[in-house]
Scaffold this motif. Structure first.
Motif, PDB file in Angstrom:
ATOM      1  N   SER A 299       0.827  -1.208   0.000  1.00 28.84           N
ATOM      2  CA  SER A 299       0.000   0.000   0.000  1.00 28.84           C
ATOM      3  C   SER A 299       0.858   1.252   0.000  1.00 28.84           C
ATOM      4  CB  SER A 299      -0.928  -0.005   1.213  1.00 28.84           C
ATOM      5  OG  SER A 299      -1.713   1.158   1.267  1.00 28.84           O
ATOM      6  N   CYS A 300       1.988   1.208   0.704  1.00 28.69           N
ATOM      7  CA  CYS A 300       2.896   2.356   0.719  1.00 28.69           C
ATOM      8  C   CYS A 300       3.523   2.576  -0.660  1.00 28.69           C
ATOM      9  CB  CYS A 300       3.987   2.151   1.766  1.00 28.69           C
ATOM     10  SG  CYS A 300       3.405   2.236   3.483  1.00 28.69           S
ATOM     11  N   ARG A 301       3.832   1.479  -1.355  1.00 26.78           N
ATOM     12  CA  ARG A 301       4.415   1.605  -2.696  1.00 26.78           C
ATOM     13  C   ARG A 301       3.382   2.048  -3.722  1.00 26.78           C
ATOM     14  NH1 ARG A 301       6.749  -3.429  -1.394  1.00 26.78           N
ATOM     15  NH2 ARG A 301       5.459  -4.503  -2.942  1.00 26.78           N
ATOM     16  N   HIS A 302       2.121   1.668  -3.487  1.00 30.22           N
ATOM     17  CA  HIS A 302       1.037   1.994  -4.423  1.00 30.22           C
ATOM     18  C   HIS A 302      -0.115   2.631  -3.631  1.00 30.22           C
ATOM     19  CE1 HIS A 302       2.930  -0.414  -7.628  1.00 30.22           C
ATOM     20  NE2 HIS A 302       3.211  -1.276  -6.677  1.00 30.22           N
ATOM     21  N   PRO A 303       0.037   3.878  -3.205  1.00 37.43           N
ATOM     22  CA  PRO A 303      -0.990   4.504  -2.362  1.00 37.43           C
ATOM     23  C   PRO A 303      -2.367   4.595  -3.002  1.00 37.43           C
ATOM     24  CG  PRO A 303       0.627   6.121  -3.114  1.00 37.43           C
ATOM     25  CD  PRO A 303       1.180   4.784  -3.445  1.00 37.43           C
ATOM     26  N   ASP A 304      -2.427   4.531  -4.334  1.00 34.08           N
ATOM     27  CA  ASP A 304      -3.732   4.590  -5.005  1.00 34.08           C
ATOM     28  C   ASP A 304      -4.591   3.357  -4.719  1.00 34.08           C
ATOM     29  OD1 ASP A 304      -3.189   7.027  -6.036  1.00 34.08           O
ATOM     30  OD2 ASP A 304      -2.831   6.359  -8.094  1.00 34.08           O
ATOM     31  N   ILE A 305      -3.991   2.325  -4.152  1.00 34.65           N
ATOM     32  CA  ILE A 305      -4.773   1.131  -3.806  1.00 34.65           C
ATOM     33  C   ILE A 305      -5.947   1.497  -2.910  1.00 34.65           C
ATOM     34  CG2 ILE A 305      -4.735  -1.030  -2.462  1.00 34.65           C
ATOM     35  CD1 ILE A 305      -2.006  -1.608  -3.551  1.00 34.65           C
ATOM     36  N   LEU A 306      -5.756   2.497  -2.067  1.00 41.27           N
ATOM     37  CA  LEU A 306      -6.804   2.867  -1.109  1.00 41.27           C
ATOM     38  C   LEU A 306      -8.121   3.163  -1.806  1.00 41.27           C
ATOM     39  CD1 LEU A 306      -7.663   3.605   1.808  1.00 41.27           C
ATOM     40  CD2 LEU A 306      -6.993   5.960   1.268  1.00 41.27           C
ATOM     41  N   GLN A 307      -8.093   3.956  -2.873  1.00 43.25           N
ATOM     42  CA  GLN A 307      -9.354   4.350  -3.516  1.00 43.25           C
ATOM     43  C   GLN A 307     -10.016   3.182  -4.248  1.00 43.25           C
ATOM     44  OE1 GLN A 307      -8.561   7.541  -6.231  1.00 43.25           O
ATOM     45  NE2 GLN A 307      -7.028   6.411  -7.396  1.00 43.25           N
ATOM     46  N   TRP A 308      -9.264   2.120  -4.491  1.00 42.79           N
ATOM     47  CA  TRP A 308      -9.845   0.918  -5.072  1.00 42.79           C
ATOM     48  C   TRP A 308     -10.338  -0.035  -3.978  1.00 42.79           C
ATOM     49  CZ3 TRP A 308      -9.972   0.077 -10.444  1.00 42.79           C
ATOM     50  CH2 TRP A 308      -9.262   0.993 -11.227  1.00 42.79           C
ATOM     51  N   ALA A 309      -9.617  -0.074  -2.865  1.00 43.32           N
ATOM     52  CA  ALA A 309      -9.915  -1.051  -1.816  1.00 43.32           C
ATOM     53  C   ALA A 309     -11.012  -0.593  -0.856  1.00 43.32           C
ATOM     54  CB  ALA A 309      -8.644  -1.374  -1.026  1.00 43.32           C
ATOM     55  N   GLN A 310     -10.983   0.687  -0.463  1.00 45.13           N
ATOM     56  CA  GLN A 310     -11.923   1.136   0.568  1.00 45.13           C
ATOM     57  C   GLN A 310     -13.383   0.978   0.153  1.00 45.13           C
ATOM     58  OE1 GLN A 310     -14.076   3.936   0.767  1.00 45.13           O
ATOM     59  NE2 GLN A 310     -14.662   3.469   2.897  1.00 45.13           N
ATOM     60  N   PRO A 311     -13.777   1.324  -1.087  1.00 40.10           N
ATOM     61  CA  PRO A 311     -15.180   1.104  -1.468  1.00 40.10           C
ATOM     62  C   PRO A 311     -15.575  -0.367  -1.423  1.00 40.10           C
ATOM     63  CG  PRO A 311     -14.142   2.653  -2.973  1.00 40.10           C
ATOM     64  CD  PRO A 311     -13.044   2.066  -2.146  1.00 40.10           C
ATOM     65  N   ARG A 312     -14.667  -1.244  -1.814  1.00 42.13           N
ATOM     66  CA  ARG A 312     -14.965  -2.681  -1.751  1.00 42.13           C
ATOM     67  C   ARG A 312     -15.156  -3.122  -0.305  1.00 42.13           C
ATOM     68  NH1 ARG A 312     -12.195  -1.975  -6.443  1.00 42.13           N
ATOM     69  NH2 ARG A 312     -12.709  -3.401  -8.161  1.00 42.13           N
ATOM     70  N   PHE A 313     -14.310  -2.601   0.578  1.00 41.11           N
ATOM     71  CA  PHE A 313     -14.429  -2.901   2.002  1.00 41.11           C
ATOM     72  C   PHE A 313     -15.789  -2.459   2.537  1.00 41.11           C
ATOM     73  CE2 PHE A 313     -13.693  -0.954   6.301  1.00 41.11           C
ATOM     74  CZ  PHE A 313     -13.666  -2.145   7.023  1.00 41.11           C
ATOM     75  N   ALA A 314     -16.176  -1.232   2.246  1.00 39.18           N
ATOM     76  CA  ALA A 314     -17.455  -0.709   2.732  1.00 39.18           C
ATOM     77  C   ALA A 314     -18.622  -1.518   2.184  1.00 39.18           C
ATOM     78  CB  ALA A 314     -17.599   0.760   2.353  1.00 39.18           C
TER      79      ALA A 314
END
Length: 295
Positions: A136-151
């Motif tokens: 996640s630190c190497r690819h911070p954009d993962i957050l915007q892909w992962a967080q909606p799936r998590f929710a």
């Protein structure tokens, strides 16, 4: 089981540190209903950013997203988003139709949700020696892909948004989740046969009220409800001093945390795949730097 307990405890400690470091921000989402609404709100924000055809943050879109869960009424959603704007968690989104009341998350909100997500990635890495957080630190954009799936995953998991009554007695109250984390954090793994009370040291509702900035009345009521339910007790009649909690509370708490961590892991795994698909345009190919197996 020992690594799972260690991972859950490490995540809980970081969440408690966050509550103490950012009391105003955390207090605003410190009960389960508002926590769910905040996660889904940020999910709408990221989904709209990745695909402008997706609906942005708005009262009607938030209501539509949670309709199957019935976790909040129309009035509650409207009030929640008004408070999000007041505290600068969201800001109006430029739109030709002002009736939509569209909004977007602020940088502060994104930083807070990243902090939350990273805590859970590190907890998962503790459990299985994974590399999610480093990735996640190497690819911070993962957050915007992962967080909606998590929710979205949590909205489909009734075990999460309708927790056992042992958990609900805490999480329906402001800062109740932080109190619950702190009560259970030091308990070692339990055997299946464990039925006797678990002594956890000295506990005082007044101390919790000061620590988490809630009223003494609120803290006393919360602990009183838990005591009446047989979830917590003290060696003395007064609500202070040496304290015990029930094994069932610990088991329900850890199961509830497991549901959440499983959703984080699945969401992260799916996000890695989705990012690769978007970058290389090949749904069957993955980029070496975003390894699918890291979830």
């Amino acid at each position: 089981m020992e690594l799972f307990t260690k991972g859950v405890a490490s995540g809980a400690r970081e969440l408690l540190d966050t509550h103490l470091a950012l009391p105003q921000e955390v207090h605003y989402v410190a009960d389960l209903q508002r926590w769910i609404l905040s996660q889904v709100t940020i999910a709408l924000h990221f989904e709209h950013r990745l695909d402008p055809a997706c609906p942005p943050i708005s009262p009607s879109n938030l209501l539509r997203a949670i309709k199957d869960t019935k976790v909040a009424s129309r009035n509650t959603v409207h009030t929640f988003l008004m408070e999000m704007k007041r505290y600068r968690f969201i800001t109006p989104l430029a739109s030709e139709d002002l009736r939509l009341q569209a909004a977007q998350a602020t940088e502060m909100s994104e930083l807070l949700i990243r902090r939350y997500f990273d805590i859970h990635l590190r907890a998962l890495d503790t459990i299985d020696n994974g590399q999610r957080y480093a990735l996640s630190c190497r690819h911070p954009d993962i957050l915007q892909w992962a967080q909606p799936r998590f929710a979205r995953l949590l909205l489909a998991l009734r075990d999460w948004y309708r927790p056992p009554q042992t958990i609900a007695k805490f999480d329906r109250s402001a800062s109740g989740s932080s109190i619950l984390h702190e009560l259970v954090i030091g308990v070692p793994p339990l055997s299946a046969e464990m039925t006797s009370p678990i002594w956890i040291g000295k506990v005082s509702p007044n101390a919790f009220s000061q620590k988490y900035r809630i009223s003494r009345t609120h803290a006393a009521r919360l602990f009183g409800i838990a005591r009446e339910a047989g979830l917590i007790g003290w060696a003395n009649r007064s609500n202070r001093g040496e304290c015990w909690i029930s094994p069932q509370l610990v088991r329900d708490y850890r199961y509830w945390q497991a549901v959440k961590l499983a959703a984080v892991s699945q969401a992260f795994h799916e996000a890695c795949i989705a990012m690769n698909d978007a970058r290389v345009g090949n749904p069957k190919q993955t980029e070496p730097g975003v390894a699918v197996g890291s979830g």
